[in-house]
Design a protein around this motif. Structure first.
Motif, PDB file in Angstrom:
ATOM      1  N   LEU A  33      28.828  31.878   0.619  1.00  0.00           N
ATOM      2  CA  LEU A  33      27.922  30.880   0.056  1.00  0.00           C
ATOM      3  C   LEU A  33      26.782  30.630   1.035  1.00  0.00           C
ATOM      4  O   LEU A  33      27.019  30.312   2.201  1.00  0.00           O
ATOM      5  N   ASP A  34      25.557  30.822   0.557  1.00  0.00           N
ATOM      6  CA  ASP A  34      24.369  30.491   1.341  1.00  0.00           C
ATOM      7  C   ASP A  34      23.765  29.213   0.773  1.00  0.00           C
ATOM      8  O   ASP A  34      23.337  29.195  -0.385  1.00  0.00           O
ATOM      9  N   VAL A  35      23.747  28.161   1.579  1.00  0.00           N
ATOM     10  CA  VAL A  35      23.119  26.907   1.190  1.00  0.00           C
ATOM     11  C   VAL A  35      21.704  26.941   1.754  1.00  0.00           C
ATOM     12  O   VAL A  35      21.515  26.964   2.968  1.00  0.00           O
ATOM     13  N   VAL A  36      20.709  26.963   0.861  1.00  0.00           N
ATOM     14  CA  VAL A  36      19.327  27.162   1.279  1.00  0.00           C
ATOM     15  C   VAL A  36      18.464  25.989   0.818  1.00  0.00           C
ATOM     16  O   VAL A  36      18.440  25.649  -0.364  1.00  0.00           O
ATOM     17  N   GLU A  37      17.762  25.389   1.771  1.00  0.00           N
ATOM     18  CA  GLU A  37      16.774  24.351   1.451  1.00  0.00           C
ATOM     19  C   GLU A  37      15.429  24.824   1.966  1.00  0.00           C
ATOM     20  O   GLU A  37      15.319  25.368   3.061  1.00  0.00           O
ATOM     21  N   VAL A  38      14.402  24.613   1.150  1.00  0.00           N
ATOM     22  CA  VAL A  38      13.060  25.060   1.501  1.00  0.00           C
ATOM     23  C   VAL A  38      12.167  23.853   1.738  1.00  0.00           C
ATOM     24  O   VAL A  38      12.067  22.965   0.891  1.00  0.00           O
ATOM     25  N   VAL A  39      11.513  23.850   2.897  1.00  0.00           N
ATOM     26  CA  VAL A  39      10.528  22.817   3.218  1.00  0.00           C
ATOM     27  C   VAL A  39       9.174  23.353   2.768  1.00  0.00           C
ATOM     28  O   VAL A  39       8.715  24.384   3.255  1.00  0.00           O
ATOM     29  N   ASP A  40       8.569  22.636   1.842  1.00  0.00           N
ATOM     30  CA  ASP A  40       7.280  23.043   1.286  1.00  0.00           C
ATOM     31  C   ASP A  40       6.170  22.341   2.059  1.00  0.00           C
ATOM     32  O   ASP A  40       5.669  21.299   1.647  1.00  0.00           O
ATOM     33  N   THR A  41       5.782  22.921   3.195  1.00  0.00           N
ATOM     34  CA  THR A  41       4.767  22.281   4.044  1.00  0.00           C
ATOM     35  C   THR A  41       3.404  22.266   3.361  1.00  0.00           C
ATOM     36  O   THR A  41       2.608  21.370   3.600  1.00  0.00           O
ATOM     37  N   ALA A  42       3.132  23.247   2.497  1.00  0.00           N
ATOM     38  CA  ALA A  42       1.853  23.253   1.777  1.00  0.00           C
ATOM     39  C   ALA A  42       1.745  22.017   0.890  1.00  0.00           C
ATOM     40  O   ALA A  42       0.682  21.398   0.794  1.00  0.00           O
ATOM     41  N   ALA A  43       2.843  21.636   0.254  1.00  0.00           N
ATOM     42  CA  ALA A  43       2.832  20.437  -0.583  1.00  0.00           C
ATOM     43  C   ALA A  43       2.637  19.198   0.283  1.00  0.00           C
ATOM     44  O   ALA A  43       1.910  18.281  -0.092  1.00  0.00           O
ATOM     45  N   LEU A  44       3.282  19.169   1.451  1.00  0.00           N
ATOM     46  CA  LEU A  44       3.097  18.037   2.356  1.00  0.00           C
ATOM     47  C   LEU A  44       1.641  17.913   2.771  1.00  0.00           C
ATOM     48  O   LEU A  44       1.065  16.826   2.771  1.00  0.00           O
ATOM     49  N   LEU A  45       1.040  19.034   3.127  1.00  0.00           N
ATOM     50  CA  LEU A  45      -0.339  19.014   3.596  1.00  0.00           C
ATOM     51  C   LEU A  45      -1.316  18.744   2.472  1.00  0.00           C
ATOM     52  O   LEU A  45      -2.404  18.233   2.712  1.00  0.00           O
ATOM     53  N   GLY A  46      -0.927  19.045   1.247  1.00  0.00           N
ATOM     54  CA  GLY A  46      -1.814  18.845   0.107  1.00  0.00           C
ATOM     55  C   GLY A  46      -1.664  17.502  -0.575  1.00  0.00           C
ATOM     56  O   GLY A  46      -2.212  17.295  -1.649  1.00  0.00           O
TER      57      GLY A  46
END
Length: 142
Positions: A33-46
């Motif tokens: 099992l791979d538990v993957v979370e993605v940080v969307d820095t583009a959304a933060l910056l936008g």
């Protein structure tokens, strides 16, 4: 049937329900099992607030790391033998699909945000993009 399951995770209620399903499947099939979370820095910056202090971005990464580590612990406590906790950066759907392809995932499990039809048409959603573009089966948990 499934040897490598990827759970797209963000700590939300929908993701927690999806995690429970992914853990159940990983246990049943003795899958990694791979538990993957993605940080969307583009959304933060936008977000229209400029500039975003580095400590705010670090807090987002710290929250993501805590989320995936807690999910990993939960999976291990419920008998999943092989679990990885991963934090990625980028567009969430793209990063998840690239990770799945690179790591040989044969199932992607994701929560549904439950967007209204109008919002889904205008905004789309991570789960919708994953379903549309995945090369492997995708299970969307409501």
């Amino acid at each position: 049937m499934f040897k490598k399951i990827l759970i797209a995770y963000d700590g939300s209620d929908h993701a927690i329900r999806a995690l429970d399903v992914a853990i159940d499947l990983a246990s049943k099939y003795n899958a990694k099992l791979d538990v993957v979370e993605v940080v969307d820095t583009a959304a933060l910056l936008g977000m229209g607030v400029a500039p975003i202090p580095g400590e705010v971005i670090q807090q987002v990464y710290n929250k993501a790391k805590t989320d995936v580590e807690n999910a990993k612990s939960k999976a291990q406590q419920r008998g999943v033998k092989e679990v990885d906790a991963v934090v990625l950066e980028g567009d969430p759907a793209t990063a998840i699909l690239e990770y799945a392809a690179k790591n040989g995932s044969d199932l992607i499990v994701t929560g549904s945000r439950g967007l209204s039809t109008f919002k889904r048409i205008i905004l789309g959603s991570v789960s919708t993009k994953i379903v549309e573009d995945a090369k492997v089966p995708v299970l969307v948990v409501k």
